[in-house]
Design a protein around this motif. Structure first.
Motif, PDB file in Angstrom:
ATOM      1  N   LYS A   1      46.345  48.792  37.418  1.00  0.00           N
ATOM      2  CA  LYS A   1      47.460  48.821  36.482  1.00  0.00           C
ATOM      3  C   LYS A   1      48.688  49.425  37.142  1.00  0.00           C
ATOM      4  O   LYS A   1      48.673  49.816  38.311  1.00  0.00           O
TER       5      LYS A   1
ATOM      6  N   TYR B   1      45.923  44.253  40.643  1.00  0.00           N
ATOM      7  CA  TYR B   1      45.044  43.310  39.956  1.00  0.00           C
ATOM      8  C   TYR B   1      45.890  42.468  38.998  1.00  0.00           C
ATOM      9  O   TYR B   1      47.014  42.837  38.632  1.00  0.00           O
ATOM     10  N   TYR B   2      45.350  41.343  38.599  1.00  0.00           N
ATOM     11  CA  TYR B   2      45.979  40.486  37.600  1.00  0.00           C
ATOM     12  C   TYR B   2      44.966  40.211  36.496  1.00  0.00           C
ATOM     13  O   TYR B   2      43.765  40.379  36.671  1.00  0.00           O
ATOM     14  N   GLN B   3      45.478  39.785  35.349  1.00  0.00           N
ATOM     15  CA  GLN B   3      44.627  39.484  34.210  1.00  0.00           C
ATOM     16  C   GLN B   3      44.501  37.974  34.048  1.00  0.00           C
ATOM     17  O   GLN B   3      45.483  37.241  34.173  1.00  0.00           O
TER      18      GLN B   3
ATOM     19  N   ARG C   1      41.767  34.595  32.186  1.00  0.00           N
ATOM     20  CA  ARG C   1      40.604  34.189  31.404  1.00  0.00           C
ATOM     21  C   ARG C   1      39.625  33.462  32.308  1.00  0.00           C
ATOM     22  O   ARG C   1      40.008  32.642  33.138  1.00  0.00           O
TER      23      ARG C   1
ATOM     24  N   LEU D   1      40.759  38.599  28.206  1.00  0.00           N
ATOM     25  CA  LEU D   1      41.348  38.737  29.530  1.00  0.00           C
ATOM     26  C   LEU D   1      40.538  39.723  30.368  1.00  0.00           C
ATOM     27  O   LEU D   1      40.035  40.735  29.861  1.00  0.00           O
ATOM     28  N   THR D   2      40.449  39.414  31.633  1.00  0.00           N
ATOM     29  CA  THR D   2      39.694  40.245  32.570  1.00  0.00           C
ATOM     30  C   THR D   2      40.567  40.573  33.763  1.00  0.00           C
ATOM     31  O   THR D   2      41.330  39.716  34.253  1.00  0.00           O
ATOM     32  N   TYR D   3      40.477  41.827  34.224  1.00  0.00           N
ATOM     33  CA  TYR D   3      41.205  42.211  35.432  1.00  0.00           C
ATOM     34  C   TYR D   3      40.469  41.655  36.658  1.00  0.00           C
ATOM     35  O   TYR D   3      39.278  41.896  36.844  1.00  0.00           O
TER      36      TYR D   3
ATOM     37  N   GLN E   1      39.228  49.414  41.180  1.00  0.00           N
ATOM     38  CA  GLN E   1      39.736  49.301  39.811  1.00  0.00           C
ATOM     39  C   GLN E   1      39.260  50.477  38.976  1.00  0.00           C
ATOM     40  O   GLN E   1      38.135  50.937  39.115  1.00  0.00           O
TER      41      GLN E   1
END
Length: 897
Positions: free
Chosen positions: A600, A606-608, A610, A617-619, A633
């Protein structure tokens, strides 16, 4: 005067001038005859300088007949006449002869015949002759040596003739000092590993020998177990032995095996090349086979080459190429390349198969004394997954399913704190067929330094002077594939994963209240990658799409923390009894490590996205395929807890005269470790881990470990819940996995090896055997018996939705291996095991060895199972006759027949 002069039991006898003229004339006359005998030539003495003196040395145990001594003056570098100070006849010998005898010396003046009795020895120009009796005739220049029989009609010590590395024992010998020819009867001589026993030998001036009615053998006994009998033989010392037609005898009995001729290299420096005769075998699936036939080629003092092949009548074949190289004080190594094609069944058989295998080994070792700051070593072992399974009878090789290779080049700079290592690595698992190759791997390392330390410190070190800083750079280029699908011609650079990691560790140690150690540590890591990926769910195709972006990309992370540890001792002593006391050592430790969330803001590594049809949403990390690591993470504020225990007992021991006590370890270790994440919103506790280790009476090793999950499990949703088992009323934690192992090893006291066995380990043949994987065939008879027994228990608790509880999955195995000498020459080795759960015997093998003095017998069996087979061999130990062997075997491919 009596024609014979006998001088029994006298010591050293020297002939010089006498003041008395009459004696001088008499002794000068004798000297004209005797001195040439002492030198085994004809010498004239100057009567003005010859003196005869006989000293009574009855207390001495021998009588030595000595030649004139060499002058130590400047004339010693001149001619023989100048060195001796006397006139020498033109037909005299070229050098001085030194003769000794322990019993007596007898001279016959009329016949110019001289005799030595009792451990007689003659040394002339490097030729050494020894015998109980030696006779020399000055007129013919012929020396005769022979044995004497003692009162019990037994032969005394066998006489010998030596020149350089050549040594011959015999019954009688005639040697002409002028022509340098000899006739030897009942001779026995050794050349390399072989012995030649001849009825008669003729020796020539060039050291070559011709033998009549001979036996060539590698058995060192007086009556050899076997031999190759031939009427004619020629020996060229340090080169070769050649024979005419020959017949192989065993225990003196002729066999139907005849040879049209024989050729045996005897070069002590191993400068020999030649054919390697094959052995044969019959198999149902592969037919008649000729195994390991080929050629050995000596290239030079540094490199050799050996090529061997296996050929079967039904189409199977194999090729083996081996080469050893050495540059003394610099490096040594070996290269081995093997290729095998195993064809099972006939061409018209639908179940026929063809299996192609290869293997490549390379071992290179650099001498540490050569270029100490630059080191290069290699240990490469690459092969197809089924090479040993299809082409080996060795149990260790068959069961090995992990192969690794390493090639490293390390450079160090003198007086500098840094070093550089370049490496190539290979890892292969023959079970899942996965292969990983790293080429290259680069590591640059700087030793930890104290950058804030004063150059000239005064007093105690300040807190900042204890700070150490290091640096490590690690770069990798790796490809992972399955050996069955790999094609070299389709290999592309994009198939490789690569990246570079930089690490800077910072640490400092401080002492608090004398008994507590505070360790502060921080670390900074930076990652350089050449590949970024982005995954997202495609609503149209209902699949996850992956976008690949190639180019330079960097990311970084950091963390920091501290730890506290100390040691606590507890003791209980007793004044009486066999037990003096107990000592309990506890090593508690606690630590805290913090790491921010790099997924974050403000880092956003990281990106979010599906990954399914839901809107959840997943990192995800764009560097998830990185082989050098990536920023982690989630925020972590983890506290670590550890407690290590050690328990010892001190007992009174009268055998210990120094202290009177003996320490006994009751518990090597009993450790507890876990972590608690202060920054997590759930699942704060990590698994509870227990390990224990002890050794009972230095014979029984016990290892145990267990993992406990502190959280409750939802057997409906089949997932862990954030509710602890203690809060649910189910105890402190639930068992997840457990392991228990017992191991013991017994061996008899090692016998003292013989001098011959120790000498054998020092020769080049033994070292060459060990370099070429000879440890697979090496048998040590000095250990009468060994037994190794292990027991392994594994428990895994798996959640079950059906029973709404954890079900136990248990595995138990017992493994046994060992060997025993039934006699000093019989050894049997067994390796087996038993799976208690499946009630099956695991892979087992039986090996039987028989030492037959100059022969050896081996029988290796896999008595049951898929690889049921046997391999029998009966062969001569000596390398020079390595082709004289009998082999029988049955391959596992024929196990069904």
């Amino acid at each position: 005067m009596h024609p014979f002069i006998s001088m029994p039991h006298y010591g050293k006898t020297n002939f010089k001038h006498s003041a008395n003229r009459l004696k001088r004339c008499l002794i000068a006359f004798i000297a004209l005859l005797v001195l040439p005998l002492f030198s085994f030539g004809q010498m004239k003495t100057d009567t003005n300088s010859a003196v005869a003196k006989i000293k009574d040395t009855a207390l001495k145990s021998d009588t030595s007949i000595l030649s004139p001594q060499k002058d130590s003056s400047a004339a010693a570098s001149g001619s023989l006449e100048d060195r001796l100070g006397i006139k020498i006849s033109k037909d005299a010998l070229d050098d001085v002869v030194v003769a000794t005898a322990t019993d007596s010396a007898v001279m016959d003046i009329k016949s110019n015949n001289f005799q030595l009795y009792g451990d007689a020895k003659v040394d002339y120009d490097g030729r050494k002759l020894s015998a109980p009796k030696i006779e020399f005739n000055q007129n013919s220049n012929i020396a005769k040596a022979s044995v004497l029989a003692d009162t019990s009609k037994k032969k005394a010590n066998a006489p010998t003739f030596e020149q350089g590395a050549e040594k011959v024992s015999y019954d009688s010998l005639q040697y002409n000092f002028k022509s340098q020819r000899a006739i030897i009867h009942n001779a026995r001589s050794q050349y390399g590993e072989g012995f030649v026993i001849s009825e008669q030998i003729k020796r020539n001036p060039d050291k070559s020998l011709y033998g009549y009615k001979n036996i060539y053998t590698t058995c060192a006994l007086e009556h050899p177990h076997f031999g190759i009998r031939t009427n004619r033989i020629k020996i060229i010392p340090e080169q070769a032995i050649a024979t005419g037609s020959a017949n192989i005898e065993i225990e003196g009995v002729p066999t139907p095996l005849f040879l049209p001729f024989g050729y045996f290299p005897v070069n002590n420096e191993k400068h020999r090349s030649g054919f390697i005769l094959p052995s044969y075998v019959t198999e149902i699936n592969r037919g008649l086979g000729f195994l390991r036939g080929g050629y050995y080629l000596y290239l030079n003092d540094y490199v050799d080459l050996q090529l061997q092949t296996d050929i079967f009548t039904k189409g199977s074949f194999a090729t083996y190429l081996n080469s050893n190289y050495v540059n003394r004080y610099h490096y040594n190594g070996k290269v081995s390349l093997s290729y095998a094609v195993n064809k099972t069944g006939e061409d018209y058989d639908p179940s026929a198969t063809i299996q192609k295998d290869f293997a490549f080994q390379w071992v290179h070792n650099k001498d540490d004394k050569s270029l100490p700051n630059l080191n290069f070593n290699a240990d490469v072992n690459v092969q197809s997954g089924t090479f040993f399974a299809n082409n080996s009878f060795n149990t260790t090789q068959i069961l090995n399913n992990q192969f690794q290779s390493n090639i490293t080049l390390t450079k160090r700079w003198e007086g500098k704190p840094y070093s550089l290592t370049l490496a190539a690595r290979h890892s292969q698992n023959t079970t899942n067929k996965q292969v990983s190759v790293t080429l290259p791997e680069l590591n640059f390392f700087i030793n930890a330094r104290t950058p804030f330390a004063r150059k000239n410190p005064v007093g105690s070190a300040r807190w900042y002077e204890k700070i150490t800083v290091g640096y490590t750079a690690n770069s990798l280029n790796r490809i992972t594939f399955y050996d069955s699908s790999f094609e070299l011609n389709k290999l592309q650079f994009s198939d490789f994963q690569n990246g570079m990691r930089h690490s800077i560790p910072i640490s400092a140690n401080y002492s608090i209240l004398r008994f507590v150690t505070l360790t502060v540590n921080m670390a900074y890591n930076e990652y350089w990658n050449t590949l970024k990926t982005q995954r997202s769910f495609n609503d149209i195709t209902q699949r996850v799409d992956t976008l690949i972006d190639r180019g330079f990309a960097s990311s970084r992370d950091f963390n920091g923390g501290f730890s506290l540890n100390t040691q606590i001792y507890g003791m209980k002593l007793f004044k009486k009894g066999a037990i003096k006391g107990f000592r309990h050592t506890l090593r508690p430790s606690v630590g805290l490590n913090y790491r921010p969330d790099f997924a974050k803001a403000p880092f956003n590594y990281y990106y979010q996205a599906r990954l399914d049809s839901t809107q959840r949403l997943t990192y995800l990390s764009p560097y998830e395929q990185s082989i050098i690591g990536l920023p982690p993470q989630g925020r972590n504020g983890s506290m670590s807890f550890g407690l290590n225990n050690n328990l010892q007992m001190k007992v009174r021991n009268g055998k210990d005269t120094l202290t009177g006590f003996k320490n006994v370890v009751l518990l090597d270790a009993l450790d507890f470790n876990t972590n608690y994440n202060l920054a997590a919103d759930s699942f704060n506790w990590d698994f509870f881990r227990f390990t224990a280790r002890t050794n009972i009476a230095n014979k029984l090793n016990i290892n145990a470990s267990a993992n406990f999950d502190p959280y409750q499990y939802d057997y409906v949703a089949m997932r862990r819940t954030p509710r602890t088992t203690q809060a649910s009323g189910n105890g402190l934690a639930r068992l997840s996995t457990a392991q228990l192992g017992f191991g013991t090893s017994f061996r008899s006291k090692e016998k003292k090896p013989s001098k011959n066995a120790e000498a054998a380990k020092d020769n080049e043949d033994f070292r060459s055997l060990m370099r070429n994987n000879g440890y697979y065939n090496y048998v040590d008879f000095n250990i009468p018996w060994t037994v190794n027994l292990t027991y392994a228990f594994n428990l895994e608790r798996r959640p079950s939705a059906f029973s709404k509880s954890d079900s136990s999955v248990v595995s138990q195995t017992i493994n046994l291996n060992g060997d025993i000498n039934f006699t000093s020459r019989w050894k049997v080795a067994v390796a087996t095991g038993y799976n208690i759960v499946e009630k099956q015997i695991t892979f087992s093998s039986i090996d039987i060895y028989r030492d037959l003095h100059c022969w050896e017998m081996r029988l290796g069996m896999i008595p049951f199972g898929f690889r049921k087979s046997f391999n029998f061999s009966l062969s001569v130990k000596a390398q020079v006759l390595q082709d004289l062997k009998l082999t029988r075997r049955r391959a596992f491919q024929d196990a069904a027949f």
